[in-house]
Design an enzyme around this catalytic site. Sequence first.
Site, mmCIF file in Angstrom:
data_model
loop_
_atom_site.group_PDB
_atom_site.id
_atom_site.type_symbol
_atom_site.label_atom_id
_atom_site.label_comp_id
_atom_site.label_asym_id
_atom_site.label_seq_id
_atom_site.Cartn_x
_atom_site.Cartn_y
_atom_site.Cartn_z
ATOM 1 N N ASP A 13 98.937 77.925 29.534
ATOM 2 C CA ASP A 13 97.661 77.790 28.827
ATOM 3 C C ASP A 13 97.787 78.006 27.327
ATOM 4 O OD1 ASP A 13 96.515 77.379 31.318
ATOM 5 O OD2 ASP A 13 96.107 79.508 31.605
ATOM 6 N N LYS A 16 99.141 73.334 25.484
ATOM 7 C CA LYS A 16 100.090 72.202 25.577
ATOM 8 C C LYS A 16 99.354 70.875 25.646
ATOM 9 C CE LYS A 16 101.712 73.996 29.321
ATOM 10 N NZ LYS A 16 100.988 75.269 29.319
ATOM 11 N N THR A 42 93.892 70.794 28.829
ATOM 12 C CA THR A 42 92.600 70.400 28.261
ATOM 13 C C THR A 42 92.783 69.631 26.962
ATOM 14 O OG1 THR A 42 91.854 72.546 29.072
ATOM 15 C CG2 THR A 42 90.315 71.330 27.678
ATOM 16 N N GLN A 223 102.873 74.811 32.767
ATOM 17 C CA GLN A 223 103.067 76.252 32.819
ATOM 18 C C GLN A 223 103.770 76.736 31.537
ATOM 19 O OE1 GLN A 223 103.974 74.447 36.065
ATOM 20 N NE2 GLN A 223 101.788 74.755 36.258
ATOM 21 N N THR A 238 105.653 80.937 38.777
ATOM 22 C CA THR A 238 105.408 79.770 39.611
ATOM 23 C C THR A 238 106.739 79.385 40.270
ATOM 24 O OG1 THR A 238 104.335 77.616 39.714
ATOM 25 C CG2 THR A 238 105.700 78.041 37.754
ATOM 26 N N GLY A 301 89.162 78.741 36.919
ATOM 27 C CA GLY A 301 87.986 79.378 36.322
ATOM 28 C C GLY A 301 88.120 80.890 36.205
ATOM 29 N N ARG A 302 89.280 81.442 36.597
ATOM 30 C CA ARG A 302 89.448 82.904 36.531
ATOM 31 C C ARG A 302 89.512 83.361 35.079
ATOM 32 N NH1 ARG A 302 94.850 83.843 39.926
ATOM 33 N NH2 ARG A 302 95.365 81.885 38.874
ATOM 34 N N PRO A 303 88.957 84.563 34.771
ATOM 35 C CA PRO A 303 89.125 85.068 33.401
ATOM 36 C C PRO A 303 90.597 85.331 33.133
ATOM 37 C CG PRO A 303 87.983 86.684 34.787
ATOM 38 C CD PRO A 303 88.192 85.464 35.625
ATOM 39 N N LYS A 330 95.077 78.058 18.411
ATOM 40 C CA LYS A 330 94.026 79.077 18.477
ATOM 41 C C LYS A 330 94.055 80.119 17.367
ATOM 42 C CE LYS A 330 92.247 78.757 22.916
ATOM 43 N NZ LYS A 330 91.876 79.263 24.215
ATOM 44 N N LEU A 331 94.533 79.712 16.192
ATOM 45 C CA LEU A 331 94.483 80.645 15.068
ATOM 46 C C LEU A 331 93.038 81.049 14.782
ATOM 47 C CD1 LEU A 331 96.260 82.028 12.861
ATOM 48 C CD2 LEU A 331 95.578 80.166 11.340
ATOM 49 N N SER A 412 96.963 75.027 15.050
ATOM 50 C CA SER A 412 95.719 74.437 15.532
ATOM 51 C C SER A 412 94.578 75.426 15.301
ATOM 52 C CB SER A 412 95.891 74.104 17.023
ATOM 53 O OG SER A 412 94.676 73.736 17.594
HETATM 54 P P1 GDP Z 1 97.475 74.192 28.489
HETATM 55 O O1 GDP Z 1 97.505 74.517 29.943
HETATM 56 O O2 GDP Z 1 98.657 74.762 27.756
HETATM 57 O O3 GDP Z 1 97.298 72.735 28.221
HETATM 58 O O4 GDP Z 1 96.204 74.935 27.886
HETATM 59 P P2 GDP Z 1 94.730 74.947 28.549
HETATM 60 O O5 GDP Z 1 94.107 73.621 28.323
HETATM 61 O O6 GDP Z 1 94.764 75.464 29.928
HETATM 62 O O7 GDP Z 1 94.047 76.083 27.696
HETATM 63 C C1 GDP Z 1 93.936 75.992 26.311
HETATM 64 C C2 GDP Z 1 92.440 76.090 25.944
HETATM 65 O O8 GDP Z 1 92.333 76.314 24.559
HETATM 66 C C3 GDP Z 1 91.673 74.809 26.203
HETATM 67 O O9 GDP Z 1 90.355 75.158 26.529
HETATM 68 C C4 GDP Z 1 91.729 74.076 24.883
HETATM 69 O O10 GDP Z 1 90.616 73.191 24.686
HETATM 70 C C5 GDP Z 1 91.638 75.229 23.924
HETATM 71 N N1 GDP Z 1 92.326 75.060 22.635
HETATM 72 C C6 GDP Z 1 93.485 74.412 22.349
HETATM 73 N N2 GDP Z 1 93.799 74.591 21.046
HETATM 74 C C7 GDP Z 1 92.817 75.354 20.510
HETATM 75 C C8 GDP Z 1 92.595 75.906 19.200
HETATM 76 O O11 GDP Z 1 93.380 75.761 18.269
HETATM 77 N N3 GDP Z 1 91.463 76.667 19.041
HETATM 78 C C9 GDP Z 1 90.581 76.879 20.048
HETATM 79 N N4 GDP Z 1 89.515 77.639 19.794
HETATM 80 N N5 GDP Z 1 90.763 76.380 21.272
HETATM 81 C C10 GDP Z 1 91.874 75.637 21.504
HETATM 82 P P1 IMO Z 2 99.320 75.283 32.610
HETATM 83 O O1 IMO Z 2 100.192 74.050 32.728
HETATM 84 C C1 IMO Z 2 98.608 79.469 33.520
HETATM 85 C C2 IMO Z 2 100.252 81.014 37.262
HETATM 86 C C3 IMO Z 2 99.242 81.483 38.285
HETATM 87 C C4 IMO Z 2 100.029 82.603 38.919
HETATM 88 C C5 IMO Z 2 101.446 82.044 38.973
HETATM 89 C C6 IMO Z 2 101.797 81.385 40.289
HETATM 90 O O2 IMO Z 2 97.859 74.988 32.594
HETATM 91 O O3 IMO Z 2 99.784 76.145 31.499
HETATM 92 P P2 IMO Z 2 101.147 79.038 41.384
HETATM 93 O O4 IMO Z 2 99.808 78.483 41.764
HETATM 94 O O5 IMO Z 2 101.904 78.207 40.416
HETATM 95 O O6 IMO Z 2 101.979 79.402 42.575
HETATM 96 O O7 IMO Z 2 100.801 80.444 40.666
HETATM 97 O O8 IMO Z 2 101.517 81.072 37.948
HETATM 98 N N1 IMO Z 2 100.094 79.618 36.773
HETATM 99 C C7 IMO Z 2 99.580 79.313 35.579
HETATM 100 N N2 IMO Z 2 99.024 80.089 34.631
HETATM 101 N N3 IMO Z 2 98.735 78.145 33.310
HETATM 102 C C8 IMO Z 2 99.308 77.347 34.235
HETATM 103 O O9 IMO Z 2 99.551 76.047 34.005
HETATM 104 C C9 IMO Z 2 99.719 77.917 35.450
HETATM 105 N N4 IMO Z 2 100.278 77.422 36.577
HETATM 106 C C10 IMO Z 2 100.529 78.471 37.373
HETATM 107 O O10 IMO Z 2 98.075 81.922 37.666
HETATM 108 O O11 IMO Z 2 100.054 83.724 38.072
HETATM 109 MG MG MG Z 3 96.288 75.343 31.381
#
Ligand code: GDP
Ligand code: IMO
Ligand code: MG
Length: 425
Positions: A13, A16, A42, A223, A238, A301-303, A330-331, A412
Amino acid sequence: MSVECVAGLQWGDEGKGKIVDVLSEKFDMVVRFAGGANAGHTVVFEGQKYILHLIPTGILHPDKTCVIANGVAFDPRVFFEEVENLHSQGFETAGRLFVSDRAHVVLPFHRQLDTLREKALAADKIGTTARGIGPCYSDKAARLGVRVGDMLEPNTLRKLLRLSVAEKNFIFSSYSSERIDEDSLLETLASLGEKLRPYVRQTRPLIAEAIAAGRGVLFEGAQGSLLDIDHGTYPYVTSSSTGLNGVGPGTGVSARKIERVTGVIKSYCTRVGDGPFPTEQPGPVGEHLQARGGEFGATTGRPRRCGWLDLVAVHHTASINDTDSIIMTKLDVLSGLEEIKVATSYEIEGKTTEEFPASLELLASAKPKYESFEGWQEDIGGARSVRDLPSAALKYLEAVEKMAGIPLVSVSVGKSREQIISLKE
Ligand code: GDP
Ligand code: IMO
Ligand code: MG
């Protein structure tokens, strides 16, 4: 045109999805090579938010070819949900989205097993996404898996399912769970296979030919490397090789072809799921990061748990990925904090170390040592060049780059495509 990889350097997260979307512009092909629908990437542009779990983020650029390669744990139901969503949003997939015939299929009982195992682990659970990832990869390694190509051959499918289902029913009986109806599963999979047929290819030659022809290929990591099965915080990881090292086995294309690796980090750190997190901040700082960063899982949707940027961990993951440059996301989320901290070493058993330990006990006992920086109050979402950033933010970025020892090329400052600043122009 080059061949590059984007890798997450934290616990996933990192943003990427946004970074791959921005970089996609200069590539012809975007490839997912590991993980499955546990990912949630996202992308936000023109006020619209898209979350992709299985299909490469490049699909949002209409002229890109997208590949789901053999290393992906492929869930056909999620795939068709995403395809239908994309079609309803005006994105075409025909002729530019391909799925490897060698990718392993996430079967419905993999999801059930994931949930049952987590329940049985109770307080010691991994905190998985319940997407069946662990059981799918376990079956692959145990040679009890079903590949996408097998779904197109009814006799093979019947034989493979018989072997896997017999074992799963034995396991399910010990959990007092319902037996799998093999016939109805066979029928469902065979019909999904037919629907899938137009997308199925040998993807290794497809990627290799694109590289040989000098086209740009971007490998989209899922991941983060702290979740890597070998180099992460095992067992709270994972079940795949998440970054650069997943590309070779996950595509059949030699990792030697990759000319550049971009590591993605957040300006702080998050983790969703259980396991050690040395810089976690459960108090007001964590609350600030969670609220301002909207830190809720894109898949479940988990925190997300939040804490300070951890450069001990980043050194470890940047090295695993042979990272050429870093992009920080996320600066903007740091705006409003009086003080910003970055962990540069750990104190473990009374000694200072910059090594990221494998031992769960040592990692759990690690006390981060921090560098402290002055915060800034301004909202920086509108910044488009370094000149628009407050001096405190610039100092923070310069220090992180120096301490990481790797060029920090972009930062970003918001969710949207255009909210990104190049630091090297
Ligand atoms: P990924 O799994 O690495 O692709 O990341 P996710 O999409 O799960 O989570 C990143 C979250 O941060 C998403 O809700 C993005 O829309 C948001 N995001 C990405 N870059 C930025 C940034 O520079 N600032 C803010 N505020 N949000 C960002
Ligand atoms: P992106 O690509 C954040 C975490 C799960 C758990 C562990 C194992 O969005 O960055 P799994 O379902 O893979 O067996 O879960 O890995 N996990 C992630 N956490 N971003 C992800 O993907 C993740 N994919 C798996 O929360 O801790
Ligand atoms: Mg993600």
